[in-house]
Design a protein around this motif. Structure first.
Motif, short mmCIF file in Angstrom:
data_model
loop_
_atom_site.label_atom_id
_atom_site.label_comp_id
_atom_site.label_asym_id
_atom_site.label_seq_id
_atom_site.Cartn_x
_atom_site.Cartn_y
_atom_site.Cartn_z
N GLN A 64 -5.21 0.07 5.73
CA GLN A 64 -3.91 -0.60 5.76
C GLN A 64 -3.15 -0.22 4.49
OE1 GLN A 64 -2.59 -2.55 8.20
NE2 GLN A 64 -4.41 -1.89 9.33
N PRO A 65 -1.84 -0.04 4.61
CA PRO A 65 -1.04 0.24 3.42
C PRO A 65 -1.04 -0.95 2.47
CG PRO A 65 0.32 0.33 5.41
CD PRO A 65 -1.06 -0.06 5.83
N VAL A 66 -0.84 -0.66 1.22
CA VAL A 66 -0.74 -1.71 0.21
C VAL A 66 0.62 -1.61 -0.48
CG1 VAL A 66 -3.22 -1.87 -0.23
CG2 VAL A 66 -1.84 -0.32 -1.59
N ARG A 67 1.03 -2.72 -1.05
CA ARG A 67 2.25 -2.77 -1.86
C ARG A 67 1.87 -3.37 -3.21
NH1 ARG A 67 3.47 -0.08 1.78
NH2 ARG A 67 5.27 -0.23 3.15
N ALA A 68 2.65 -3.01 -4.22
CA ALA A 68 2.40 -3.50 -5.57
C ALA A 68 3.50 -4.47 -5.98
CB ALA A 68 2.37 -2.33 -6.56
N TRP A 69 3.11 -5.47 -6.75
CA TRP A 69 4.03 -6.35 -7.45
C TRP A 69 3.88 -5.98 -8.91
CZ3 TRP A 69 3.49 -7.25 -2.59
CH2 TRP A 69 4.30 -8.14 -1.91
N VAL A 70 4.98 -5.62 -9.57
CA VAL A 70 4.94 -5.09 -10.94
C VAL A 70 5.77 -5.97 -11.86
CG1 VAL A 70 5.46 -3.07 -12.37
CG2 VAL A 70 4.73 -2.74 -10.00
N CYS A 71 5.19 -6.33 -12.99
CA CYS A 71 5.93 -7.08 -14.01
C CYS A 71 6.80 -6.09 -14.77
CB CYS A 71 4.98 -7.79 -14.97
SG CYS A 71 5.88 -8.64 -16.31
N GLY A 72 8.10 -6.35 -14.77
CA GLY A 72 9.03 -5.47 -15.47
C GLY A 72 9.01 -5.65 -16.98
N THR A 73 8.29 -6.65 -17.46
CA THR A 73 8.21 -6.90 -18.90
C THR A 73 6.96 -6.27 -19.51
OG1 THR A 73 9.44 -8.97 -18.67
CG2 THR A 73 8.14 -8.70 -20.68
N CYS A 74 5.77 -6.59 -18.96
CA CYS A 74 4.53 -6.09 -19.57
C CYS A 74 3.85 -4.99 -18.76
CB CYS A 74 3.55 -7.24 -19.82
SG CYS A 74 2.75 -7.88 -18.33
N GLY A 75 4.29 -4.79 -17.50
CA GLY A 75 3.71 -3.73 -16.69
C GLY A 75 2.51 -4.13 -15.85
N PHE A 76 2.06 -5.37 -15.98
CA PHE A 76 0.92 -5.81 -15.18
C PHE A 76 1.26 -5.61 -13.71
CE2 PHE A 76 -1.40 -9.10 -12.81
CZ PHE A 76 -2.70 -8.76 -13.15
N THR A 77 0.28 -5.14 -12.93
CA THR A 77 0.50 -4.81 -11.53
C THR A 77 -0.60 -5.40 -10.66
OG1 THR A 77 1.54 -2.73 -12.19
CG2 THR A 77 0.81 -2.89 -9.91
N GLU A 78 -0.22 -5.98 -9.52
CA GLU A 78 -1.17 -6.47 -8.53
C GLU A 78 -0.88 -5.75 -7.22
OE1 GLU A 78 -2.10 -11.05 -9.91
OE2 GLU A 78 -0.80 -10.74 -8.20
N PHE A 79 -1.94 -5.47 -6.46
CA PHE A 79 -1.80 -4.82 -5.16
C PHE A 79 -2.15 -5.81 -4.06
CE2 PHE A 79 -2.73 -1.34 -8.06
CZ PHE A 79 -1.75 -0.42 -7.71
N TYR A 80 -1.42 -5.75 -2.96
CA TYR A 80 -1.67 -6.58 -1.79
C TYR A 80 -1.66 -5.71 -0.54
CZ TYR A 80 -0.63 -10.50 -4.86
OH TYR A 80 -0.65 -11.40 -5.89
N ALA A 81 -2.67 -5.86 0.31
CA ALA A 81 -2.69 -5.18 1.60
C ALA A 81 -1.64 -5.82 2.50
CB ALA A 81 -4.06 -5.28 2.25
N LEU A 82 -0.93 -5.00 3.29
CA LEU A 82 0.10 -5.53 4.16
C LEU A 82 -0.47 -6.37 5.30
CD1 LEU A 82 2.73 -2.66 4.44
CD2 LEU A 82 2.75 -4.67 2.98
N HIS A 83 -1.66 -6.01 5.77
CA HIS A 83 -2.29 -6.74 6.88
C HIS A 83 -3.73 -7.08 6.51
CE1 HIS A 83 1.16 -5.83 9.37
NE2 HIS A 83 1.07 -4.59 8.98
N PRO A 84 -3.94 -8.02 5.60
CA PRO A 84 -5.30 -8.34 5.16
C PRO A 84 -6.18 -8.86 6.28
CG PRO A 84 -3.76 -9.98 4.34
CD PRO A 84 -2.95 -8.87 4.95
N GLU A 85 -5.58 -9.48 7.30
CA GLU A 85 -6.37 -9.99 8.41
C GLU A 85 -7.07 -8.86 9.17
OE1 GLU A 85 -2.42 -8.91 10.11
OE2 GLU A 85 -3.04 -9.92 8.27
N ARG A 86 -6.48 -7.68 9.21
CA ARG A 86 -7.10 -6.54 9.88
C ARG A 86 -8.29 -6.01 9.07
NH1 ARG A 86 -1.59 -3.34 11.65
NH2 ARG A 86 -0.74 -5.04 12.90
N ILE A 87 -8.16 -6.02 7.75
CA ILE A 87 -9.27 -5.62 6.88
C ILE A 87 -10.42 -6.62 7.04
CG2 ILE A 87 -9.97 -5.34 4.47
CD1 ILE A 87 -8.27 -3.03 5.41
N LEU A 88 -10.10 -7.90 7.06
CA LEU A 88 -11.12 -8.94 7.21
C LEU A 88 -11.84 -8.80 8.55
CD1 LEU A 88 -12.54 -11.48 6.18
CD2 LEU A 88 -10.65 -12.81 7.18
#
Length: 81
Positions: free
Chosen positions: A47-71
């Protein structure tokens, strides 16, 4: 990060759903093996993932678009073992 606050620096300068692609490739994928026979992987769910990026410190988290399919793939794969 999905709540709009960086967990590292508490900034609200969070950029949501950033596409993450390796050079000359498709989107970064979350991949789980779905079928294994005699130590050989016979199938995968990705499944594709998207990132949420902090514009201040650069911390980044990734989230799968369809986590229920991975599960679901993981549960099916573990049931085969």
């Amino acid at each position: 990060m999905k709540n709009g606050h960086c967990p590292k620096c508490a900034s609200t300068d969070v950029v949501a759903e950033v596409h993450v692609c390796p050079p000359m490739e498709g989107e970064l994928q979350a991949v789980i093996d779905t079928h294994k026979i005699a130590f050989v992987i016979q199938g995968q769910e990705s499944q594709p993932v998207r990132a949420w990026v902090c514009g201040t410190c650069g911390f980044t988290e990734f989230y799968a678009l369809h986590p229920e399919r991975i599960l679901a793939a993981d549960r099916q794969y573990r049931h085969q073992e």
